[in-house]
Structure formats: C-alpha cells, structure tokens
Scaffold this motif. Structure first.
Motif, short mmCIF file in Angstrom:
data_model
loop_
_atom_site.label_atom_id
_atom_site.label_comp_id
_atom_site.label_asym_id
_atom_site.label_seq_id
_atom_site.Cartn_x
_atom_site.Cartn_y
_atom_site.Cartn_z
N VAL A 57 0.89 -1.36 0.02
CA VAL A 57 0.05 0.03 0.01
C VAL A 57 0.84 1.29 -0.25
O VAL A 57 1.52 1.73 1.01
CB VAL A 57 -0.95 -0.03 1.46
N THR A 58 1.09 1.74 -1.16
CA THR A 58 2.41 2.69 -1.28
C THR A 58 1.74 4.40 -1.23
O THR A 58 2.49 5.19 -1.10
CB THR A 58 2.96 2.53 -2.70
N ARG A 59 0.51 4.67 -1.17
CA ARG A 59 -0.13 5.90 -1.15
C ARG A 59 -1.43 5.90 -0.21
O ARG A 59 -2.06 5.17 -0.30
CB ARG A 59 -0.38 6.57 -2.50
N LEU A 60 -1.52 7.05 0.63
CA LEU A 60 -2.58 7.06 1.20
C LEU A 60 -3.29 8.59 1.11
O LEU A 60 -2.46 9.53 0.79
CB LEU A 60 -2.18 7.16 2.84
N ILE A 61 -4.58 8.54 1.21
CA ILE A 61 -5.13 10.02 1.27
C ILE A 61 -6.05 10.13 2.66
O ILE A 61 -7.01 9.27 2.91
CB ILE A 61 -6.24 9.77 0.16
N THR A 62 -5.53 10.83 3.33
CA THR A 62 -6.04 11.16 4.61
C THR A 62 -6.96 12.28 4.43
O THR A 62 -6.91 13.49 3.82
CB THR A 62 -4.83 11.56 5.57
N ILE A 63 -8.32 12.12 4.95
CA ILE A 63 -9.51 12.79 4.51
C ILE A 63 -10.10 13.81 5.58
O ILE A 63 -9.90 13.29 6.82
CB ILE A 63 -10.73 11.85 4.16
N GLY A 64 -10.54 14.96 5.19
CA GLY A 64 -10.79 16.01 6.40
C GLY A 64 -12.30 15.78 6.59
O GLY A 64 -13.30 15.52 5.87
N TYR A 65 -12.64 16.08 7.95
CA TYR A 65 -13.97 16.30 8.25
C TYR A 65 -14.72 17.35 8.87
O TYR A 65 -15.64 17.71 9.23
CB TYR A 65 -14.30 14.96 9.15
N ASP A 66 -13.74 18.53 9.30
CA ASP A 66 -13.97 19.69 9.91
C ASP A 66 -12.78 20.72 9.35
O ASP A 66 -11.79 20.27 8.54
CB ASP A 66 -14.34 19.82 11.23
N LEU A 67 -12.71 21.89 9.74
CA LEU A 67 -11.81 22.79 9.38
C LEU A 67 -10.32 22.36 9.89
O LEU A 67 -9.32 22.43 9.18
CB LEU A 67 -12.01 24.28 9.60
N ALA A 68 -10.27 22.11 11.26
CA ALA A 68 -8.97 21.73 11.88
C ALA A 68 -8.40 20.44 11.27
O ALA A 68 -7.32 20.51 10.87
CB ALA A 68 -9.28 21.45 13.15
N SER A 69 -9.20 19.47 10.92
CA SER A 69 -8.71 18.11 10.41
C SER A 69 -8.13 18.32 8.88
O SER A 69 -7.18 17.80 8.39
CB SER A 69 -9.58 17.07 10.35
N SER A 70 -9.03 19.25 8.27
CA SER A 70 -8.55 19.61 6.86
C SER A 70 -7.18 20.53 6.81
O SER A 70 -6.28 20.19 5.93
CB SER A 70 -9.55 20.54 6.11
N ARG A 71 -6.73 21.40 7.93
CA ARG A 71 -5.58 22.06 7.92
C ARG A 71 -4.55 21.21 8.16
O ARG A 71 -3.49 21.16 7.27
CB ARG A 71 -5.92 23.18 9.01
N TRP A 72 -4.85 20.15 9.14
CA TRP A 72 -3.88 19.11 9.48
C TRP A 72 -3.47 18.26 8.58
O TRP A 72 -2.22 18.12 8.11
CB TRP A 72 -4.38 18.47 10.54
#
Length: 281
Positions: A57-72
């Motif tokens: 598994v060579t790539r990951l997409i980390t997904i936002g659910y609010d503004l703070a997580s989207s910034r992170w």
C-alpha cells in the motif's frame, strides 16, 4: 493492532483514512473506543506509511471532516510525499459550514497535494446537523470541487436517493467517489451509469454484508477503489480492532474473489483508477 496480512503482488493505495485520528491529533472521546485503541498504539504518520508500504500500500489519502482536520491533513501532505489530502466539512458538522469556513476549505483545496474535496454529503443516520444545513453544505462542496478541479468524496449514510438527486440537480464534478460504498447492487448500477467511483472498505468482508459483495460484483472494475476509513471499519478477521492502511490487502483479496479476478490484476486496475480520480501521483 492486528497482524499484518500477506503483501500484495502489486501496489495499491488507500483512498480514505483519517491519519489525524490515528495519531491522536484529535483526541478520542470516551464513546470512541476504536479511536482510543488506535491512539494507544502511539503510531506516527511515518510508521503508518512504513507499515502500509511493507504490504504494497504505497499511497494514502487522509480525509478531512472539519476545518481543523482539513488544515492538519494539508500540512501532513506537504511533508510526506506518499500522503495526499482531502478537505471538507463532514455532513454531521454541516452547521459549521459558514461562508468563511467554506472559503478556507476552497483555499486549501487549491493546494497541489490536496487531491479531494471530502468527505461531504448527507447523513440521515445521525441528526447532528439538520437536513437543510447538510444539503446546503453538500451543494457548496460540489461547487468547490468543480471550481478547483478536485475529486468529490461523498459520505452517504442512509441517504442514497437524495445524494444522487443532489448530484444530478447540481451537476456533478468530473470525478465523484462514494466513500465506504454502502449501497446494494441496484445502487451500484446507478453509480456505474453515472460514472461515479465506488470505494469499498472493510464491511464488504463481513458475513452479513452480502449486499455489498453483490454491489461489488456488478461494479465495473474501472470504477472500483478501496479504502480503510482507518481507524474505523476493520476487515474480517479483525472486527472490533483498530483499522490501518496496512490492512487494505484483505479488502482487495475479498473484492478479487467476488469479481473472479487475480488480486494483482485488481490492484493494477485500482491503481489506474486512483490516477484517474486523484491525478498523477
């Protein structure tokens, strides 16, 4: 944490996970035992990426659910070349999708390492946000995805008909992904007819989820993605434990069996689909 499965013969990627929850950037509440367990493992982004790569598994997409997580997520994707981000306000948080917040989501979505606007959509299982707020937020995110040219990642929980209706009324972006696809074969046919991608997660392996395997059977391989939604929705035989991107091979092998394909062949198709949806890696 669960033991690592046998590596895949071909590379694949995780189209939807929540690295910020896994590493404890968002502290789990007392009612969130899966996230608590994941955080107790004291993982780092580096370790999560390394463990995933060890099984193909060579790539990951980390997904936002609010503004703070989207910034992170955006910040993490800037640092780690194998991590990409999605940014959005979750439908359960739709009351927070003010014009100012949505403007920042759109600004983040314009960054090159951000490959998706999501997760957005409709959730009729929980009533944490009104349907009016959810619909307004969903429509706003659709427009952000179209303006920025990014994939739209949809959270659809017990709202299939309305999600499809909003997409038809608003006009869908070029790339639409149903995250953790939860529909039956009829829903899969509707998505396939519209050219929407279906991302399957751990529940497709569950004994009582035959309807998901039926959906996967009719879904064209050109429209299939895989994900973990880590730390949630672990595949069999690890239900009740925290999920992680390194468990993707278990989902791929289940899907390959359903579709009568070699796992390596399906992994290659998923890899190609990923570039179609999220752009060149």
């Amino acid at each position: 944490m669960p033991a690592a499965p046998e590596p895949l013969t071909g590379d694949v990627f995780d189209s939807h996970c929540h690295l910020d929850i896994m590493v404890g950037n968002r502290q789990a509440s007392s009612g969130d035992p899966v996230a608590q367990a994941a955080q107790a493992a004291e993982a780092s982004v580096e370790r999560i990426v390394e463990e995933a790569r060890a099984v193909g598994v060579t790539r990951l997409i980390t997904i936002g659910y609010d503004l703070a997580s989207s910034r992170w997520n955006t910040d993490v994707a800037r640092i780690h070349p194998d991590v990409y981000a999605g940014v959005a306000i979750h439908p359960n948080e739709a009351h927070a999708a003010t014009p100012e917040v949505l403007a920042e989501i759109e600004e983040l979505a314009g960054e090159p390492q951000v490959r998706a606007v999501g997760e957005t959509g409709l959730d009729y299982y929980r009533d944490w946000a009104s349907k009016d707020d959810q619909h307004a937020s969903f429509r706003a995110h659709i427009e952000i995805a179209k303006r920025t040219g990014k994939a739209l990642v949809i959270h659809d929980r017990e709202a299939h008909d309305d999600v499809l209706r909003v997409l038809a009324d608003q006009g869908a972006p070029d790339a639409v992904v149903f995250h953790s696809f939860s529909g039956d074969a009829e829903m899969a046919k509707k998505c396939a007819d519209a050219g929407y991608f279906m991302s399957f997660s751990g529940p497709v392996t569950y004994k009582n989820a035959g309807y998901l395997r039926e959906a996967a059977e009719v879904a064209p391989k050109e429209l299939i993605l895989v994900e973990t939604d880590a730390p949630y929705l672990p595949p069999v035989p690890h239900r009740g434990k925290p999920n992680a991107p390194y468990l993707i091979p278990l989902v791929v092998r289940c899907l390959a069996e359903v579709k009568g394909m070699d796992p390596g062949e399906l992994a290659a198709a998923i890899r190609a689909n990923g570039e179609t949806v999220f752009g060149a890696w």
